[in-house]
Design an enzyme around this catalytic site. Structure first.
Site, PDB file in Angstrom:
ATOM      1  N   GLU A 177       0.759  -1.152   0.130  1.00 56.29           N
ATOM      2  CA  GLU A 177       0.003  -0.039   0.083  1.00 56.29           C
ATOM      3  C   GLU A 177       0.842   1.529   0.162  1.00 56.29           C
ATOM      4  O   GLU A 177       1.897   1.171   0.622  1.00 56.29           O
ATOM      5  CB  GLU A 177      -0.874  -0.152   1.188  1.00 56.29           C
ATOM      6  CG  GLU A 177      -2.080  -0.970   0.966  1.00 56.29           C
ATOM      7  CD  GLU A 177      -2.909  -0.651  -0.163  1.00 56.29           C
ATOM      8  OE1 GLU A 177      -3.145   0.542  -0.578  1.00 56.29           O
ATOM      9  OE2 GLU A 177      -3.407  -1.562  -0.749  1.00 56.29           O
ATOM     10  N   ASP A 178       0.445   2.233  -0.683  1.00 53.17           N
ATOM     11  CA  ASP A 178       1.259   3.421  -0.558  1.00 53.17           C
ATOM     12  C   ASP A 178       1.908   3.767   0.462  1.00 53.17           C
ATOM     13  O   ASP A 178       3.276   4.303   0.560  1.00 53.17           O
ATOM     14  CB  ASP A 178       0.325   4.674  -1.006  1.00 53.17           C
ATOM     15  CG  ASP A 178       0.247   4.847  -2.595  1.00 53.17           C
ATOM     16  OD1 ASP A 178       1.308   4.788  -3.103  1.00 53.17           O
ATOM     17  OD2 ASP A 178      -0.792   4.988  -2.978  1.00 53.17           O
TER      18      ASP A 178
END
Ligand code: MN
Length: 502
Positions: free
Chosen positions: A75-76
């Protein structure tokens, strides 16, 4: 379930290190997705495994394939995983995975005037063409499993595929990817048209098949007499369904005016062979005037090369023949990816997307070569000379970036909406771009989840979050921070309005 071996079998002479890398990425991803499920109820890991498999089929190198396995593990803001990936797999693979993750946040909003920018945005923010190719492989599998996705989402995803992804694949010269993506999206976007296209073309396929079989028999003899024997490959190219639908629309839905529903494809070693074969074809059958297309001398804008001719078959029928070299064929199927393809030794047949296989038993599929002769389809065999990863992604990218895009940056809201700003913009510009009210009450900003000062220069792909407070008001300093004339105007007017009265 696709195994490590399935993937490495697709690669040409993978080194021990390559195999090991794929195996490690496979395990890492399998563990990361443990317990997660697809909408279909299948284990989630099927998806990255299938994506990696597609990349191997496209002939991409080990790092790209490994990144394909890992593409959904991050995830970012997940710095722990990012660090782990970097430690285990190095900077380059982390860069690819992060690129794909970022692109995953781009949200399609369906306003047609934005579509072109969205396509360019994809290209601009991906920075490395391999990121785009992974994203296309990812989308391909998502489209193959779209029927399991909740209905209200299906249409949006299909539309996005049709309007953003397929045109990018087309622009990259990836003919097979383009056709597959379009054909997978088609029934979700316009079920009636889809059905009509099948109805209109069913009989025509069967007819064309019979006719082309005859043509092929005569041609084969003549070719052999002219020295073309083992150096010629042939197969039938069935027109992709959506492409056929577009053509039908240009022909008043009259299938009799479409001559290339099925075409005979002839692949020979050299360019001069192509013209010789064209001569042989025309010495047997009369060509339709104005239908000889020499895309070798005049390639299509996306690089497509081939000779097409349409002939009267003598039995009242008409047929299209396409002539090309193996290199042209590879490029037409895989485009940019063909420059990084590996020679393949495991001659696995890759099943093409086959909408018709249940409708017309025995019909040669798009990729089906002359199986009677036990030939391995040429598009699978001898795929490429290159043993290395793509060397010139930047070159291609710079072709695709217009001046406009060189002076713009694209940043994201936390929800993934795209905001387009001039290079050098700050969070203040971003805030005003979203809404004047937000701009007028900025109290703080986060870029990629970290608090930053309001004079920070934003970069392409940043995720920007604005904090507001009713009591915060623009200050004179903001005039130095803002770059866009819109923000400057709004700041001035707010300063004016909030000026202490005397
Ligand atoms: Mn994915």
């Amino acid at each position: 379930m696709i195994s490590v071996k399935d993937i490495t079998d697709m690669m040409q002479n993978p080194s021990r290190e390559d195999r090991e890398l794929i195996a490690r990425a496979y395990e890492f991803s399998q563990k990361a997705h443990e317990g997660q499920k697809r909408f279909s109820g299948d284990p989630y890991f099927i998806h990255p495994a299938q994506t990696a498999q597609s990349l191997a089929e496209l002939g991409m190198g080990p790092k790209t394939i490994a990144a394909g396995l890992l593409h959904d593990t991050l995830e970012d803001v997940d710095e722990v995983s990012a660090k782990k990936i970097q430690e285990e797999f190095g900077d380059e693979i982390l860069f690819l995975v992060q690129g794909v993750t970022k692109l995953g946040h781009v949200r399609y909003k369906g306003a047609s005037r934005h579509i072109e920018s969205l396509r360019k945005l994809f290209v601009a923010t991906s920075q490395d063409i391999r990121v785009l190719i992974i994203k296309l492989a990812d989308r391909l599998h998502n489209m193959e499993t779209l029927q399991y996705v909740p209905e209200e989402k299906q249409k949006r995803i299909a539309q996005e595929t049709m309007e953003v992804y397929a045109p990018i694949a087309h622009r990259l010269g990836m003919g097979k990817m383009t056709g597959d993506l379009e054909d997978l999206a088609f029934p979700f976007i316009d079920p009636d048209a889809y059905k009509e296209t099948i109805d209109l073309s069913q009989d025509r396929y069967k007819e064309s098949q019979v006719r082309l079989d005859k043509v092929y028999k005569s041609l084969k003899k003549e070719l052999a007499a002219n020295g073309f024997k083992n150096n010629v490959k042939t197969d039938y190219r069935r027109k992709h369904l959506y492409s056929l639908w577009r053509k039908l629309n240009r022909k008043d839905l009259d299938i009799d005016r479409v001559y290339d529903v099925l075409a005979l494809r002839i692949v020979v070693p050299t360019i001069s062979d192509c013209y010789r074969v064209l001569g042989i074809v025309h010495s047997i059958w009369r060509p339709l005037p104005g239908r000889i297309k020499d895309y070798i001398a005049f390639p299509k804008p996306n690089g497509y090369k081939s000779i097409h001719t349409t002939i009267f078959t003598g039995d009242g029928g008409i047929a299209e023949i396409q002539i090309r070299t193996e290199e042209m064929h590879r490029e037409a199927e895989y485009g940019i990816a063909s420059h990084v393809q590996y020679k393949r030794k495991g001659q696995k047949n890759i099943p093409p997307i086959d909408w018709f296989k249940d409708l017309i038993p025995g019909l040669h599929s798009e990729a089906g070569a002359d199986e009677e002769e036990g030939e391995v389809p040429i598009w699978i065999k001898d795929l490429a000379e290159a043993q290395t990863e793509l060397e010139a992604p930047r070159e291609l990218l710079s072709h695709m970036q217009t001046d406009y895009f060189e002076n713009r940056i694209f940043v994201f809201t936390p929800r993934g909406d795209v905001i387009d700003l001039p290079a050098g913009s700050s969070p203040i510009d971003f805030a005003y771009q979203i809404h004047t009210d937000i701009g007028d009450h900025v109290s703080g900003a986060k870029v990629n989840s970290k608090f930053v000062s309001l004079d920070t220069t934003l970069s392409n792909g940043d995720i920007v979050e604005i904090e507001t407070n009713k009591k915060s008001l623009p200050s004179r300093k903001w005039l130095e921070y803002a770059k866009t004339s819109f923000a400057l105007r709004k700041i001035r007017s707010a300063l004016q309005k909030n000026k202490p009265r005397r």
